[in-house]
Design a protein around this motif. Structure first.
Motif, PDB file in Angstrom:
ATOM      1  N   LYS A   1       0.836  -1.209   0.000  1.00 56.44           N
ATOM      2  CA  LYS A   1       0.000   0.000   0.000  1.00 56.44           C
ATOM      3  C   LYS A   1       0.862   1.246   0.000  1.00 56.44           C
ATOM      4  O   LYS A   1       0.621   2.187  -0.760  1.00 56.44           O
ATOM      5  N   ALA A   2       1.883   1.241   0.867  1.00 58.25           N
ATOM      6  CA  ALA A   2       2.743   2.417   0.975  1.00 58.25           C
ATOM      7  C   ALA A   2       3.459   2.674  -0.346  1.00 58.25           C
ATOM      8  O   ALA A   2       3.524   3.811  -0.826  1.00 58.25           O
ATOM      9  N   LEU A   3       3.953   1.593  -0.963  1.00 54.52           N
ATOM     10  CA  LEU A   3       4.678   1.750  -2.225  1.00 54.52           C
ATOM     11  C   LEU A   3       3.751   2.280  -3.308  1.00 54.52           C
ATOM     12  O   LEU A   3       4.095   3.183  -4.069  1.00 54.52           O
ATOM     13  N   SER A   4       2.554   1.702  -3.361  1.00 52.92           N
ATOM     14  CA  SER A   4       1.618   2.095  -4.405  1.00 52.92           C
ATOM     15  C   SER A   4       1.254   3.563  -4.277  1.00 52.92           C
ATOM     16  O   SER A   4       1.217   4.296  -5.269  1.00 52.92           O
ATOM     17  N   SER A   5       1.023   4.005  -3.025  1.00 57.86           N
ATOM     18  CA  SER A   5       0.624   5.406  -2.874  1.00 57.86           C
ATOM     19  C   SER A   5       1.810   6.317  -3.157  1.00 57.86           C
ATOM     20  O   SER A   5       1.649   7.404  -3.732  1.00 57.86           O
ATOM     21  N   ALA A   6       3.025   5.885  -2.801  1.00 55.51           N
ATOM     22  CA  ALA A   6       4.198   6.712  -3.086  1.00 55.51           C
ATOM     23  C   ALA A   6       4.357   6.890  -4.586  1.00 55.51           C
ATOM     24  O   ALA A   6       4.670   7.983  -5.069  1.00 55.51           O
ATOM     25  N   LEU A   7       4.091   5.816  -5.330  1.00 51.42           N
ATOM     26  CA  LEU A   7       4.229   5.901  -6.779  1.00 51.42           C
ATOM     27  C   LEU A   7       3.133   6.768  -7.389  1.00 51.42           C
ATOM     28  O   LEU A   7       3.376   7.525  -8.326  1.00 51.42           O
ATOM     29  N   SER A   8       1.911   6.644  -6.840  1.00 52.97           N
ATOM     30  CA  SER A   8       0.827   7.450  -7.400  1.00 52.97           C
ATOM     31  C   SER A   8       1.083   8.932  -7.164  1.00 52.97           C
ATOM     32  O   SER A   8       0.704   9.774  -7.969  1.00 52.97           O
TER      33      SER A   8
END
Lengths: 221, 965
Positions: free
Chosen positions: B416-423
């Protein structure tokens, strides 16, 4: 000059009475109706304000005797004048209604609200014209064309009418915003705008006349 | 250097366009892409993490499913499956969702909710940038790493039936395909039958692994008649039947021992309450996602579907098929889908997904170590390794499974953290390009404002101190300064700026333009100050504004200020309707003043009469009765305009808040009202002919009449309207022949017009010939509008012509409004008509069907031109009318009017654009930046481009005049 200042004093007191009548009309229904609020039961407030303004206006101008001197003193003439005044008032309500619809008020859905606003606007503007000028369209056109004012009451009419209309106009701006506030419902913001505009006009008019008393030269005075 | 104000305005607009282009390039971020152009290979996959060394760890990926059928239904809204409509019309699917072995989710699509970016999101897992919408019309080949490429690489056989966007995106990926085109929106049965006809035979065969079906019918119904139309029910029933067929076939083919099959039902985007899409309202972004497979546990009873991102579909499908996850994926896998697998496999999938995200993060962020997800990942990876070690040691206690679950949770958090950082990366702007573009347009605006007194003077000429400033020392110093700043910025910011990536010639050219503009501006300002100090208090004469001037000023400024609020942008049409209403009322008051006061003062007010005699346009000997009727016509014109505007306002509901309300166009477009629509469009065409023909030559009159007839027969051929003598059913064709017939007449009229214009300029210098030529060009444009407008919009065209004619005849000439006032009024009306047509500040309302009038297949350049033309036809028509009107005025009473008009037009466009660009820069982290502000920015940019074209036309007309005199 002194005459003018006397007149201005009269106008200030008349305007003060009219303004206070609006406040009283806002507060009075609290004692008679349950669950009354300006926004919740808006139409009640609207009718109460327009009624009281109408009554106070007619009384004041009748007492002050500003309206043009009648040509004949027969009863039938007076009756016909009153009838014509009523017709003018209704016509002006219809006129305002049409203008509001042209501005985008729904044609059928909230016709009652639209017409109530038209009545409010008429009682702020047309009724005062009727009291001061009588049902005389020529005189109205004279007053509302540029430099057509012939007395301080004409000037005050111009100012209050313009302020009311501008107030309503400005009041329409928040309607399309998506804030979902209760006062954004048609016609609340417009009628509040009209009332504030009218009140502002009442305050501004004597001040403006006093300020410009040197420049004001009324042809017939 | 002295140049006329029209030339000056055109130059300014051209520089402004380049500034805007630069700004847009910096504003719309390029989507995150890993810099490797290669694609992930199976052999690149990381091994299972393990503390210590153990040869048992595996790198191969085992597929979970044998065959996959993906049923993508365009514009399938979440409530069409899970809501009341689903219960009613999709009983089989509903049953599967509630009781079957399935998983159902609400997948959130990102704005822009348009088909092509959504397909890209589903197949690459990346979030395509906003600019992809503009590219939606001609989709180039998808070169990024994607699911289909990966599937093909390991030898899966893919079959595709449906929207041909896929075939253009993936040209050589399919073993077998049949594309249907999505642009004939009025067809909603054939387009789906073309997909379903292959279904039976395909399902029987066993030579494929992946079958993709993309159904367009539902989307077309939505565009035609909205989500509550009666056509929706049968369409959903049809879809339900197809799903039943596929599902039963898939389950019957499953044999003991083989892998289970998977059926995926999803939508690419939803549909708003009016049936359009493109924005980011909830009904548009919420799509259903149902995964059906015998591998899943049977459910008992309905629970509310969970929410996932649309991009999450990609890693889920890829891992389910045993494929590596595409490089640019930002989604995280949907864990419930993998619940039936062993804990070791689940952890393995999680690890693969987060490893891929970490790779992308490393590639796109310089200081990736600081990200929260990075640490979480390493922590999870470590405990994963420990777990595997325990597992391989043969530990099977409950402790192990609890520990495994804990690791799983850690992975989920990391994902989740990675996905939001990328978004979040998507919100990065190229500030350097943006600032340079912004300063450039700001300079243009300053130049326009500084030149105002000169440009609006009688001579309409502007003194540009170009040579003197180019030869001055400050210019060179500025140039050097700008160069050094450029080098400084580029060396420090790296390669992320567009300007820095340019080769040195265009970069130097940009810098030179920039510093020259600045220098010219400074010297203009200096001169202004000097002259201001000289004349000082002299020019403070109280030439008061009239009510009209006050309104025009307040309206223009008020509109500019209102652009700062997202709700005002959404409802901008209300602002314009409100302002033109007020404008009409003020004009009405002006007319009243003129006619009633004139009568009153006719005896003693000679000055007015004297001024009136100056006006040669008035036919001086008018009889008393003529004046009377003239007066009443003049008085009724604003009222007529008001009535027209009110009618048009209820024709097309637009904006956001009240878009769903029923309006006249919906009523007219229902099939049972076809007769009324035919009557209305025929009447409108007649009116159009009546208003346009009056100034044309005989040849153009005939061409115009035939052209309008052709327009009607085109609409009849397409099936929008009825022919009176052909009430029976008629074959619906594309109407190519009819449309091309009209095109020929349009070209003919335009040719005659420009021939007249050329002759008037070169040979005879005849002003009558010139005005006729102009009017012919104008009528050609009107004919093109009539062809491109939908039939229910033809009254808009007729009303605009009516207002133009009456206003020109009774108001603008009579009341002696000067060129500036007339220009502002034209601009306002143009804006209002832009919205009367049904446009809004949302991409979804662009009517792309206009781009296919008279074309057999999709051709990029004509389609884009026609779509842009039909979208901006309101402002364009009014601008063209302004040219005609001012040029006739120029010949009769005001020699500088065209120059003034052109200058005012450029200024009117520049003020909102420049202010809006500054506002957008300031609000770039606003919540609605992508859904509200960006579409408006594109609209503003396009409008400026259209205005530039009009201004160049203006300049050409003005040059004519200068050549004559």
């Amino acid at each position: 000059m002194r005459d003018l200042e006397f007149n201005i004093k009269g106008m200030v007191s008349a305007h003060a009475i009219i303004a206070s009548s609006i406040f009283i009309a806002t507060l009075m229904p609290h004692f008679f109706a349950e669950k009354y609020s300006v926004i919740g039961t808006h139409l009640v407030w609207l009718y109460s304000v327009s009624g009281s303004v109408a009554v106070v206006n007619i009384t004041i101008f009748w007492l002050l005797g500003i309206s043009p001197p009648p040509k004949k003193h027969t009863l039938s003439y007076k009756v016909s004048k009153v009838v014509r005044s009523c017709l003018h008032f209704i016509a002006s309500c219809l006129f305002f209604h049409v203008v509001l619809v042209l501005y985008g008020a729904t044609l059928l859905e909230s016709a009652l609200e639209t017409f109530s606003l038209a009545v409010l606007l008429s009682s702020f503007t047309t009724l005062r014209c009727l009291c001061v000028l009588g049902p005389n369209v020529q005189a109205w056109i004279r007053v509302f064309s540029r430099e057509g004012a012939m007395s301080i009451w004409d000037t005050s009419l111009q100012i209050t009418t313009a302020c009311t209309v501008i107030g309503t106009w400005v009041g329409a701006f928040p309607i399309p915003l998506d804030w979902d506030r209760p006062w954004q419902v048609w016609p609340i913001s417009c009628s509040l705008g009209a009332t504030f505009g009218f009140l502002t006009g009442l305050i501004i008019a004597p001040g403006w006349i006093y300020w410009h008393r040197k420049q004001l030269t009324y042809k017939c005075k | 250097m002295k140049i006329s104000s029209s030339v000056f305005a055109s130059f300014c607009l051209m520089i402004e366009i380049s500034g805007i282009a630069l700004f847009l390039r910096g504003f719309f971020p390029a989507p995150i892409k890993s810099s490797f152009s290669s694609k992930t290979k199976l052999s690149d996959l990381p091994a299972e993490p393990l503390t210590g060394n153990n040869p048992n760890s595996s790198t191969i990926l085992v597929p979970l499913f044998h065959r996959v059928v993906i049923v993508l239904i365009d514009a399938l809204r979440e409530d069409f499956v899970f809501g009341a409509k689903g219960r009613q019309y999709m009983p089989y699917t509903q049953h599967l969702v509630e009781w079957g072995s399935s998983h159902s989710f609400v997948a959130k699509a990102r704005a822009p909710t348009v088909t092509m970016p959504r397909i890209k999101a589903l197949t690459t897992g990346s979030i395509p940038g906003f600019i992809d919408v503009v590219m939606n019309l001609n989709s180039p080949v998808l070169l990024e790493d994607n699911l289909l490429w990966q599937a093909k690489a390991i030898g899966k056989r893919i079959i595709f039936y449906g929207d041909d966007t896929w075939i253009r995106l993936f040209p050589k990926h399919f073993m077998e395909y049949d594309g249907t085109t999505s642009f004939f929106v009025s067809d909603y049965t054939e387009v789906d039958n073309n997909v379903t006809r292959h279904l039976d035979s395909t399902l029987k065969r066993d030579d494929w692994d992946i079958l993709i079906l993309h159904y367009l019918g539902l989307d077309h119904i939505g565009h035609l008649s909205g989500p509550h139309s009666s056509l929706i029910g049968p369409k959903l029933l049809e879809m339900d039947d197809i799903l039943r067929k596929i599902h039963s076939s898939l389950t019957s083919q499953e044999t003991e021992g083989s892998l289970p099959n998977l059926l995926v039902l999803c939508g690419d985007h939803g549909m708003s309450e009016t049936g359009s899409h493109g924005g980011s309202s909830d009904p548009e972004i919420n799509t259903p996602l149902v995964l059906i497979s015998s591998a899943f546990k049977r459910k008992v009873g309905m629970d509310n579907p969970g929410t996932v991102e649309q991009v999450d579909v990609l890693p889920t499908l890829a891992l389910g098929l045993g494929l590596p996850i595409s490089q640019n994926n930002v989604g995280c896998l949907i864990s419930p889908v993998f619940e039936h697998t062993s804990l070791r496999d689940q952890l393995r999938f999680m690890h693969l997904n987060s490893f891929q995200l970490i790779c992308l993060l490393k590639d796109s962020t310089p200081n990736f170590q600081k990200e929260e997800g990075y640490e979480q990942f390493h922590f999870a990876e470590k405990s994963h390794g420990n777990w595997i070690k325990l597992y391989l040691e043969g530990n099977t206690s409950e402790v192990l499974s609890n520990l495994g679950r804990k690791v799983l949770r850690q992975y989920v958090d990391a994902l989740k953290a990675l996905s939001s950082a990328l978004s979040k990366q998507l919100g990065k702007y190229d500030m350097y390009s943006m600032i340079v573009g912004m300063v450039l347009v700001l300079q243009v605006l300053m130049a326009l404002l500084l030149a105002m007194p000169e440009a609006l003077s009688r001579g309409a000429e502007v003194e540009i101190p170009l040579t003197s400033s180019l030869l001055s020392l400050p210019f060179y110093m500025l140039w050097l300064l700008c160069c050094s700043i450029h080098v400084l910025v580029c060396t420090s910011a790296g390669s992320s700026c567009y300007l820095c990536n340019l080769s040195w010639i265009p970069a130097l050219a940009a810098i030179t333009t920039f510093s020259a503009m600045l220098c010219v501006l400074l010297s203009m300002a200096g001169r202004k100050l000097a002259s201001g100090a000289k004349t000082g208090t002299k020019n403070v004469n109280g030439s008061g504004f009239s009510e009209l001037d006050v309104l025009l000023l307040i309206g223009t400024l008020g509109n500019v200020i209102s652009l700062g609020s997202s709700s005002f942008i959404e409802e901008e049409h209300q602002t314009w309707y409100f302002m033109i209403n007020t404008l009409c009322l003020v004009i009405f008051q002006d007319v009243c003043c003129k006619y009633f006061r004139e009568r009153r003062n006719s005896s003693d007010d000679d000055s007015y009469l004297a001024s009136k005699q100056d006006l040669p346009s008035l036919l001086s000997p008018i009889s008393e009765q003529g004046i009377g009727s003239h007066k009443w016509l003049a008085l009724s014109t604003p009222l007529l305009t008001l009535a027209c505007c009110r009618l048009l306002r209820s024709l097309n509901q637009t904006g956001v808040q009240w878009m769903h309300l029923p309006d006249l166009s919906h009523w007219l477009n229902r099939w049972e009202h076809k007769a009324e629509l035919s009557l209305l469009s025929a009447a409108s065409l007649l009116l159009i002919f009546f208003f346009v023909q009056k100034c044309c030559s005989l040849v153009s009159k005939i061409a115009l009449a035939l052209g309008l007839l052709g327009v009607y027969s085109y609409r009849a051929a397409v099936g929008n309207v009825l022919f009176p003598w052909q009430l029976g059913s008629r074959d619906i064709s594309k109407g190519t022949v009819e449309a091309r017939f009209v095109y020929i007449f349009i070209l003919g009229i335009l040719f005659t017009g420009s021939k007249d214009l050329l002759r008037s300029q070169v040979i005879t210098a005849d002003s009558r010939l010139k005005s006729r030529g102009l009017w012919e060009v104008y009528s050609g444009i009107v004919l093109l509008c009539a062809l491109l407008f939908r039939p229910h919009n033809l009254p808009v065209l007729a009303c605009s012509l009516l207002i133009q004619t009456t206003m020109a005849q009774y108001i603008w000439k009579e009341l002696q409004y000067d060129a500036a006032q007339t220009t502002i009024m034209h601009y306002w009306f143009g804006q209002a008509f832009f919205y009367f047509q049904g446009n809004s500040n949302n991409i979804a309302t662009v009517d792309i069907s206009a781009g296919f009038v008279g074309l057999e297949s999709y051709l990029a350049i004509p389609a884009i031109f026609l779509t842009a033309f039909s979208t901006y036809s309101g402002p364009l028509l009014w601008a063209c009318h302004l040219v005609c009107y001012l040029s006739s005025a120029q010949d009769s009473w005001n020699p500088a009017s065209v120059g003034h008009g052109c200058y005012c037009f450029a200024l009117l466009r520049s003020i909102p654009t420049v202010v809006y660009i500054i506002l957008v820069t300031a609000l770039r982290y606003h919540l609605f930046i992508w859904s509200v502000f960006s579409p408006k920015l594109l609209y503003e940019a396009m409008h400026t481009l259209v205005t530039t074209v009009v201004c160049i036309f203006f300049t050409a007309m003005d040059q004519n005049h200068i050549g004559q005199s």
